[in-house]
Design an enzyme around this catalytic site. Structure first.
Site, PDB file in Angstrom:
ATOM      1  CD  GLU A   1      28.636 -43.974 -14.672  1.00 14.33           C
ATOM      2  OE1 GLU A   1      28.873 -43.315 -15.731  1.00 14.33           O
ATOM      3  OE2 GLU A   1      29.387 -44.349 -14.172  1.00 14.33           O
TER       4      GLU A   1
ATOM      5  CE  LYS B   1      23.485 -40.437 -14.370  1.00 18.18           C
ATOM      6  NZ  LYS B   1      24.055 -41.461 -14.499  1.00 18.18           N
TER       7      LYS B   1
ATOM      8  NE  ARG C   1      21.565 -36.553 -23.350  1.00 21.15           N
ATOM      9  CZ  ARG C   1      22.175 -37.186 -22.292  1.00 21.15           C
ATOM     10  NH1 ARG C   1      21.646 -36.193 -21.145  1.00 21.15           N
ATOM     11  NH2 ARG C   1      23.008 -38.309 -22.348  1.00 21.15           N
TER      12      ARG C   1
HETATM   13  P1  ATP Z   1      24.274 -37.685 -17.082  1.00 22.04           P
HETATM   14  O1  ATP Z   1      24.630 -37.285 -18.115  1.00 22.04           O
HETATM   15  O2  ATP Z   1      22.474 -36.790 -16.472  1.00 22.04           O
HETATM   16  O3  ATP Z   1      24.735 -37.989 -16.064  1.00 22.04           O
HETATM   17  P2  ATP Z   1      23.523 -39.971 -17.963  1.00 22.04           P
HETATM   18  O4  ATP Z   1      23.476 -40.272 -19.855  1.00 22.04           O
HETATM   19  O5  ATP Z   1      25.686 -40.120 -18.625  1.00 22.04           O
HETATM   20  O6  ATP Z   1      23.219 -38.968 -17.876  1.00 22.04           O
HETATM   21  P3  ATP Z   1      23.477 -43.167 -17.008  1.00 22.04           P
HETATM   22  O7  ATP Z   1      23.198 -43.573 -16.206  1.00 22.04           O
HETATM   23  O8  ATP Z   1      24.777 -43.103 -18.438  1.00 22.04           O
HETATM   24  O9  ATP Z   1      23.101 -40.874 -17.521  1.00 22.04           O
HETATM   25  O10 ATP Z   1      22.124 -43.014 -17.952  1.00 22.04           O
HETATM   26  C1  ATP Z   1      21.187 -44.305 -17.913  1.00 22.04           C
HETATM   27  C2  ATP Z   1      20.325 -43.844 -19.645  1.00 22.04           C
HETATM   28  O11 ATP Z   1      19.204 -42.495 -18.876  1.00 22.04           O
HETATM   29  C3  ATP Z   1      20.755 -44.004 -21.164  1.00 22.04           C
HETATM   30  O12 ATP Z   1      20.602 -44.975 -21.763  1.00 22.04           O
HETATM   31  C4  ATP Z   1      20.449 -42.419 -21.319  1.00 22.04           C
HETATM   32  O13 ATP Z   1      21.309 -42.531 -22.639  1.00 22.04           O
HETATM   33  C5  ATP Z   1      19.024 -41.665 -20.600  1.00 22.04           C
HETATM   34  N1  ATP Z   1      19.970 -40.282 -20.404  1.00 22.04           N
HETATM   35  C6  ATP Z   1      20.071 -39.592 -19.839  1.00 22.04           C
HETATM   36  N2  ATP Z   1      20.414 -38.631 -19.686  1.00 22.04           N
HETATM   37  C7  ATP Z   1      19.034 -38.694 -20.518  1.00 22.04           C
HETATM   38  C8  ATP Z   1      18.009 -37.822 -20.586  1.00 22.04           C
HETATM   39  N3  ATP Z   1      18.340 -36.127 -20.216  1.00 22.04           N
HETATM   40  N4  ATP Z   1      17.255 -37.643 -22.177  1.00 22.04           N
HETATM   41  C9  ATP Z   1      17.254 -38.390 -22.518  1.00 22.04           C
HETATM   42  N5  ATP Z   1      17.592 -40.016 -21.883  1.00 22.04           N
HETATM   43  C10 ATP Z   1      18.485 -39.702 -20.487  1.00 22.04           C
HETATM   44 MG    MG Z   2      26.430 -41.532 -18.535  1.00 23.47          MG
END
Ligand code: ATP
Ligand code: MG
Length: 566
Positions: free
Chosen positions: A42, A279, A269
């Site tokens: 995102e 983020k 994760r």
């Molecule tokens: P955050 O919680 O840090 O904002 P998010 O999951 O909301 O992370 P996205 O932009 O939706 O962020 O993530 C893109 C991809 O990266 C998704 O497939 C998510 O599952 C993966 N991802 C995000 N954080 C992690 C992590 N700590 N370890 C492994 N994969 C991750």
């Molecule tokens: Mg997200």
């Protein structure tokens, strides 16, 4: 069948349950043996090391099985998304060494298709417009053990639903006044199946579609269908989406197009000790000025790691080492540091640099004389060759390498003591010069001309070898030393304490006056060096207009490797 897709150099996915599943799917001829993954960020912030794990997994898996990986921005929430993030994300993925070819997509590419699909759901009696606000809807959701309440609008007619949904699209209602919900089951044991909201009104312009839309699909309504339309075979995602899977399947069932569907596989994760990785929280640190931007070298973002001196290879090796699991855990940040140290040890140019200078005058060395000493560029890589290091009568050594009144275990320079200057000569301290406050300002030493190259002339031993820089030839630089941004192993793990309470006040130390051997002159920003005895450093992009700034990437001492031996 499986062998055909395997890269010969790569072993089968023995330790990776995702690869095992993929190999099984290939062997069974599922999706004609295709492997197609995607990385779906995102664009609401910069990518962090957790995303790097997902990038390496998705792109790496496609590479391993001769498949493809798409980059798809999940841009369904216009209020939080910006072009700056879209650009930084692409830069980061490319920097890690991956390529999405011509497969750069956006969830917003599918807004028309998703809208048509929503209309189809309404026409099939599978979606309805609800006039209640989000709070009321949420209060009717029930609990995992208690069914929810049906909305009073759940059974309005298909015509009325169509009419209202079109009005939503035309902007007849304000934000929050109406939503579109899937009509599934308010008593489902899976809370996500209890008539989830699939469209909401948002009157913010979108970074790509401008003001074309004032209704936006929810992430859950977009994600699975995007995967489906792109022909994704393996939707790899983090564990929290496991419970969403029945909903994604339900949507694909309603599409009723083909028998194919992506296989969703969930993994744990990445959590890193002493590190905050959401983020939203990182945004808070940036916006409130706790750090100097998303790429502040203390941040866990990919852009910060790059700036700090991490290499793509080090991050990919790290991702490989931690592997994938189904259980949430915490990885020791020392392992990340170990990975970069291991890679830089093999690749980094060695130089000598003095961080806390103390001047040394070699009193028996002829004034005006200069010599060039032969130095090894990288003992781990013969091909990197040798260089010349200028030597003269006045040098800088590290202030810490001298003690006027040394304790028993201090073997470095002290009055009357002899040590080796790396690649140069044996020197002996004969006099200590101090200012009026008693602070040591200069050392007078003598050298042994017979010890050239740092070799003992007669077998006599010295207990220490010091790094040094010739005063006349030294390049002045600012050096930034970093420590952990947080003092607590799990800053988000404390119920009633804000994570910022655990910020380390000493995470950045700036040394304004350091001296480095002239070899570094003209090196490009982000070039890597090992400063002998001090760690790995790289040139910060702030080095402009003749100013030279170094970041310490990591110290030399490998705490992680030491712990493994114990
Ligand atoms: P955050 O919680 O840090 O904002 P998010 O999951 O909301 O992370 P996205 O932009 O939706 O962020 O993530 C893109 C991809 O990266 C998704 O497939 C998510 O599952 C993966 N991802 C995000 N954080 C992690 C992590 N700590 N370890 C492994 N994969 C991750
Ligand atoms: Mg997200």
């Amino acid at each position: 069948m499986a062998e055909k897709h395997l890269n010969e150099k790569d072993p089968p996915g023995k330790n990776n349950f995702i690869h095992l599943q993929i190999e099984k799917d290939i062997a069974e001829g599922r999706n004609q043996g295709r492997v197609h993954t995607r990385f779906p960020p995102e664009p609401n912030g910069y990518l962090h090391i957790g995303h790097a794990k997902s990038i390496c997994l998705n792109f790496g898996t496609a590479e391993k099985y001769g498949g493809k990986c798409n980059l798809r921005f999940d841009d369904t929430n216009p209020s939080k998304e910006e072009t700056e993030y879209v650009e930084s994300i692409q830069e980061d993925v490319r920097w890690l060494g991956f390529d999405w070819g011509d497969r750069l997509f956006y969830a917003s590419d599918y807004f028309d298709k998703l809208f048509e699909f929503a209309i189809r759901l309404i026409k099939n009696g599978k979606a309805y417009v609800d006039d209640q606000d989000a709070e009321t809807i949420s209060s009717q959701k029930g609990t995992p053990t208690r069914p929810g309440f049906e909305s009073p609008h759940r059974n309005r007619s298909i015509d009325e639903n169509l009419d209202l949904f079109l009005k939503m699209k035309e902007g007849a209602f304000s934000e929050g006044e109406r939503v579109l919900r899937a009509k599934i089951d308010m008593a489902s044991p899976n809370m996500h199946m209890r008539d989830p909201i699939i469209y909401r009104i948002m009157k913010s312009p979108h970074h790509r579609t401008g003001d074309k839309w004032c209704i936006y699909p929810m992430y859950d309504f977009a994600h699975g269908q995007c995967d489906y339309w792109e022909g994704i075979t393996h939707s790899i995602c983090t564990l929290e989406f496991e419970v969403h899977r029945p909903l994604y399947d339900w949507f694909i069932d309603q599409l009723q197009e083909t028998g194919y569907r992506p296989r969703q596989i969930e993994f744990a994760r990445l959590n890193l000790s002493y590190t905050v990785m959401s983020k939203r929280k990182l945004m808070e640190l940036v916006k409130d000025g706790h750090v100097n931007g998303w790429d502040d070298p203390r941040m866990p973002t990919i852009s910060a790691l790059r700036r700090r001196g991490y290499t793509p290879q080090a991050i990919r090796n790290f991702a490989e080492k931690i592997g994938v699991t189904k259980v949430d855990g915490m990885i020791d940040v020392l392992l990340l540091e170990h990975s970069v140290r291991e890679h830089l040890n093999k690749t980094a140019q060695r130089v000598m640099g003095v961080l806390n200078p103390l001047k040394v005058v070699i009193t028996n060395y002829p004034e005006g004389q200069e010599e060039e000493m032969d130095a090894v560029n990288n003992p781990e890589d013969e091909n990197m060759g040798m260089r010349k290091v200028p030597f003269s009568r006045e040098l800088y050594i590290e202030r810490d390498d001298f003690m006027e009144d040394p304790p028993r275990k201090f073997f470095r320079l002290a009055p009357g003591r002899e040590v080796r200057l790396r690649y140069a000569y044996f020197i002996t301290c004969v006099n200590v010069v101090k200012d009026e406050n008693g602070r040591v300002t200069e050392l007078h030493c003598t050298y042994d001309p017979a010890s050239k190259g740092g070799n003992s002339p007669d077998g006599r031993k010295v207990k220490a070898t010091l790094h040094w820089v010739s005063v006349k030839h030294a390049v002045k630089a600012e050096v930034r030393l970093y420590d952990r941004l947080f003092t607590d192993e799990d800053p988000l793990g404390h119920k009633d304490v804000d994570f910022k309470e655990f910020m380390n006040p000493d995470s950045l130390k700036v040394l304004p006056e350091c001296y480095i051997e002239p070899f570094v002159k003209g090196a490009k920003p982000l070039s890597h060096f090992q400063f002998e005895r001090l760690g790995y450093f790289n040139i910060d992009p702030d080095s402009t207009g003749g100013k030279l700034v170094f970041n310490r990437t990591v110290r030399l001492r490998d705490t992680w490797a030491k712990q493994q031996k114990r």
